[in-house]
Design an enzyme around this catalytic site. Sequence first.
Site, mmCIF file in Angstrom:
data_model
loop_
_atom_site.group_PDB
_atom_site.id
_atom_site.type_symbol
_atom_site.label_atom_id
_atom_site.label_comp_id
_atom_site.label_asym_id
_atom_site.label_seq_id
_atom_site.Cartn_x
_atom_site.Cartn_y
_atom_site.Cartn_z
ATOM 1 C CG HIS A 233 -0.202 0.305 2.428
ATOM 2 N ND1 HIS A 233 0.045 1.409 2.966
ATOM 3 C CD2 HIS A 233 0.340 -0.540 3.387
ATOM 4 C CE1 HIS A 233 0.788 1.340 4.231
ATOM 5 N NE2 HIS A 233 0.887 -0.020 4.533
ATOM 6 C CB CYS A 234 1.073 4.247 -1.575
ATOM 7 S SG CYS A 234 -0.349 4.752 -2.669
ATOM 8 C CG MET A 235 1.041 8.353 1.477
ATOM 9 S SD MET A 235 1.454 10.139 1.517
ATOM 10 C CE MET A 235 0.278 10.996 2.869
#
Length: 459
Positions: free
Chosen positions: A26-28
């Site tokens: 995942h990212c932000m």
Amino acid sequence: MKKEEKLTQDILQFIGGKENIKQVSHCMTRLRLKLKDDGKADISALKNVNGVMGVVVDETLQIVIGPGTVNRVAEKVSEITKLGIGEEQGPDDKNLTFEEKAALQKQEIKQRNKTPFKNFLRRLGNIFIPLIPGLVASGIINGGANFAKNAGVDPETTWMQILLVFGGAIFTYLAVLVGWNTAKEFGGTPVLGAIAGMILFNPMLADITIYGEALVPGRGGLFGVIFAAWLMTFLEKRVRKIIPAAVDIIFTPLITVLIVGFASLYVVMPVAGVLSDGITDGLTSLIDMGGFIAGAVLAGFFLPLVMVGLHHGLTPIHLELINTFDNTALLTILAMAGAGQVGAAMAIYVKTKNKRLRNIIKGGLPVGFLGIGEPLLYGVTLPLGRPFLTACMGAAIGGGFQAVMQTAAKGIGVSGLSLIPLIDDGKYILYFLGLVISYAGGFIFTYLFGFKEDMAKDI
């Protein structure tokens, strides 16, 4: 059932179940899933899941669910699948069915159709995305310390010195982290990539003369580190093929570090230095000479990059600008893209009677003001179509203003209102005015000709 648990179960239902997941990361704002069989994912149903703001079908399936929530959902998917975050499950060809083998072939064909430039930006994004939380935290700490210094606080006081240590820690060792992530991204031994960063940024280089000139520690910046770390991986894999297994642990890393170490000093540093100078000098000249038009073009065309998840590929350019000029004028311009989108969403909120659309906007606006625009992008402007274009138009006006006012940021990782503490040279008000201009531009363009009520019927 908690909200995150329900969202996790709904996502798993429409991506072919937990058995179809090959990798979870995942990212932000996005849950990123590599699937064994892309054909098992029901993208239309996934987009309609309550809590999903958008879906991007790319090298990974990117499901936009917003900041904070994405961390919890990723952890739950990790628990269910028994895959660590970032860990990839390799296929066992012996146990694959005919359909699964066909799906793998389809994925391979899909991979071959990726353009080199897009793959390059994705690779860069994968190197820097894990660093974003640290860059955000350090940037905000530095921004707070900068505010305090401008307010008259003595920078030599103990607590200020401690804050500056906290804020500068990641930047002090950034080359090491980038080298580690680069080697990991390309399938090499991470510590060898880290050594590449240590070599190129080692202060002892200043005492070494090559080609008749003393070496400059950090010459070539992170571009040099990325290439040297990739070279470590490239050579390591080939050396390992010819080294007997009994002595592999000794001679493979030894040969790799020696050869790539010398190549880094004699070849990588000079070449990366020219590349770095060309990019940084070229960008600053473009912004200085192009003025309003250059800023408008850069800001106006940034949202399409965000749309396909390639915007993280610009991170090394921001960091190199900071390394060279102590700030990045590019970031304040590109930050206007999110502001234009906020303005467009506010105009839609004022005009529409669609309750679901208004709820999506209500949930996305707070983080939109703080510089996280993906919930509004995938939940509002992009699905509606025309508001996406009017948001870009609003961003262009604000970007042109920032270019003319020559604002710049001393750190990266945040944008929108969150970027204000990081603005250089005390131009906080000018940067804020640029945000207001983008908000207003996105609002006016969208209100006048970017949105009609019948566009909301499919939301």
